[in-house]
Design an enzyme around this catalytic site. Sequence first.
Site, PDB file in Angstrom:
ATOM      1  N   HIS A   1       0.861  -1.176   0.000  1.00 50.79           N
ATOM      2  CA  HIS A   1       0.000   0.000   0.000  1.00 50.79           C
ATOM      3  C   HIS A   1       0.900   1.230   0.000  1.00 50.79           C
ATOM      4  O   HIS A   1       2.010   1.203   0.515  1.00 50.79           O
ATOM      5  CB  HIS A   1      -0.877  -0.037   1.265  1.00 50.79           C
ATOM      6  CG  HIS A   1      -1.953   0.991   1.326  1.00 50.79           C
ATOM      7  ND1 HIS A   1      -1.713   2.309   1.635  1.00 50.79           N
ATOM      8  CD2 HIS A   1      -3.304   0.883   1.148  1.00 50.79           C
ATOM      9  CE1 HIS A   1      -2.850   2.978   1.648  1.00 50.79           C
ATOM     10  NE2 HIS A   1      -3.833   2.138   1.341  1.00 50.79           N
TER      11      HIS A   1
ATOM     12  N   ASP B   1       2.924  -4.110   8.020  1.00 49.06           N
ATOM     13  CA  ASP B   1       1.646  -3.429   7.872  1.00 49.06           C
ATOM     14  C   ASP B   1       0.582  -4.521   7.974  1.00 49.06           C
ATOM     15  O   ASP B   1       0.378  -5.293   7.041  1.00 49.06           O
ATOM     16  CB  ASP B   1       1.586  -2.707   6.530  1.00 49.06           C
ATOM     17  CG  ASP B   1       0.229  -2.056   6.277  1.00 49.06           C
ATOM     18  OD1 ASP B   1      -0.670  -2.183   7.130  1.00 49.06           O
ATOM     19  OD2 ASP B   1       0.066  -1.438   5.209  1.00 49.06           O
TER      20      ASP B   1
ATOM     21  N   GLN C   1      -4.577  -5.478   6.976  1.00 52.33           N
ATOM     22  CA  GLN C   1      -5.462  -6.454   6.348  1.00 52.33           C
ATOM     23  C   GLN C   1      -5.425  -7.815   7.035  1.00 52.33           C
ATOM     24  O   GLN C   1      -6.153  -8.720   6.614  1.00 52.33           O
ATOM     25  CB  GLN C   1      -5.074  -6.622   4.877  1.00 52.33           C
ATOM     26  CG  GLN C   1      -5.209  -5.361   4.038  1.00 52.33           C
ATOM     27  CD  GLN C   1      -6.650  -4.964   3.780  1.00 52.33           C
ATOM     28  OE1 GLN C   1      -7.559  -5.792   3.855  1.00 52.33           O
ATOM     29  NE2 GLN C   1      -6.875  -3.702   3.475  1.00 52.33           N
TER      30      GLN C   1
ATOM     31  N   CYS D   1      -4.666   2.185  -3.837  1.00 58.47           N
ATOM     32  CA  CYS D   1      -3.462   2.742  -3.185  1.00 58.47           C
ATOM     33  C   CYS D   1      -2.294   1.765  -3.277  1.00 58.47           C
ATOM     34  O   CYS D   1      -1.479   1.656  -2.345  1.00 58.47           O
ATOM     35  CB  CYS D   1      -3.738   3.119  -1.724  1.00 58.47           C
ATOM     36  SG  CYS D   1      -4.949   4.430  -1.521  1.00 58.47           S
TER      37      CYS D   1
ATOM     38  N   LYS E   1     -10.971  -0.904   9.686  1.00 57.68           N
ATOM     39  CA  LYS E   1     -11.107  -2.151   8.929  1.00 57.68           C
ATOM     40  C   LYS E   1     -11.494  -3.328   9.828  1.00 57.68           C
ATOM     41  O   LYS E   1     -11.687  -4.439   9.336  1.00 57.68           O
ATOM     42  CB  LYS E   1      -9.792  -2.472   8.203  1.00 57.68           C
ATOM     43  CG  LYS E   1      -9.385  -1.431   7.166  1.00 57.68           C
ATOM     44  CD  LYS E   1      -8.102  -1.825   6.453  1.00 57.68           C
ATOM     45  CE  LYS E   1      -7.523  -0.688   5.632  1.00 57.68           C
ATOM     46  NZ  LYS E   1      -8.367  -0.286   4.510  1.00 57.68           N
TER      47      LYS E   1
END
Length: 420
Positions: free
Chosen positions: A134, A211, A214, A378, A237
Amino acid sequence: MTSTSLDVERIRKDFPVLSRELPGGRPLVYLDSGNSSQKPTAVVETIREHLAMHYSNVGRAMHALGAESTEAFENARDKVADFIGAPSRDEVIFTKNASEALNLVAYSFGNPANTDPRFTLGPGDEVVISEMEHHSNIVPWQFLVQRTGATLKWFGVTDDGRLDISDISGLITERTKIVSIAHQSNVLGTINPVADVLRRAREVGALVMLDASQSVPHHAVNMAELGVDFVAFTGHKMVGPSGIGVLWGRAELLDAMPPFMGGGEMIEAVWMDHSTYAPVPHKFEAGTPPIVEAIGLGAAVDYLTGIGMEAIEAHERGLTAYALDALREVPTLRLIGPDSLDQRGATLSFTLDGIHPHDVGQLLDDDFGIAVRVGHHCARPLHLRFGIPATTRASFYLYNTTGEIDALVRGLHHVQKVFA
């Protein structure tokens, strides 16, 4: 509920928006949780209750409301720490989103205020990311190497959407200071081989950041078991509110890092010519924090914990398997990413031959009430790698059903007929 099967119809009742009708009487089919998840009533009511009855600034006011607000805010930190298996609650830093968390860590490298050799960065040193990141995990590191003269390197991506670790020893070297990659791709759904990357990084003394925006909402994630140094994720999220994110970091590293921003609450004492700083986590939480957002995130953690992360993961695997089979029925559909369940999450991105994803998304919404995301998500470098400008992305969560996947497939057949 902690079994490995979900009562999805009961869960859907917890999310009022899923029962609404769109203009024209279309039922909402929400397949865009990878962008932002919907919010259960429990989270909405927790935020409303705090704003209505308990709100005050935290860590400052010496009155009943101040004490209640501070307690609720710090209880949220405890909940997040337990949820991610953090060794210490003080390793949980509240930010406004994952982007801020990633920028916070990148700011510490090459900062003259930080003399710790692990964070010293200059010409000849290297930072490693990947081609599937991202933008939030690309641009901060670009800023860093521009500021310091260091070199930015990256893992490639294989044709089937996997992290290409074939030359991991040549990519992560004795000059590498930090490796920062997605735990799970927001486009491909790929779950990356963290253990392999971490093993090589440890061989050369490099730090590792993930990261996990997700992954944390969808799988049980434990900081002690992952073994990495920093993890960033975001609340919106994971059925929580927007405006709240988390940086987790190993305590000794956080102690060594300089503050990211200056202001109230992050200080120990201030003179006109210098200041001393509060211990972590408060050293990194300057000014009035996102109070109700953090409390809402705590409520989201309570909700997900009550459902059970193992059950959520199992439900999503079932949806993904069903969707992979169903999408194969759509002519000219090209899946971008792994075509099996092996090390992948519930995010499917694809193209339809000769039809721009923007047109796909518009027709799905206008004619079927199906919400998907279209564009480069993104992650433009990843799309450039596959030679495409954009994709359509369907992403699933605990409240989705196989019937909604069937609706998506019908919608895609309709789109193809319109453009035939």
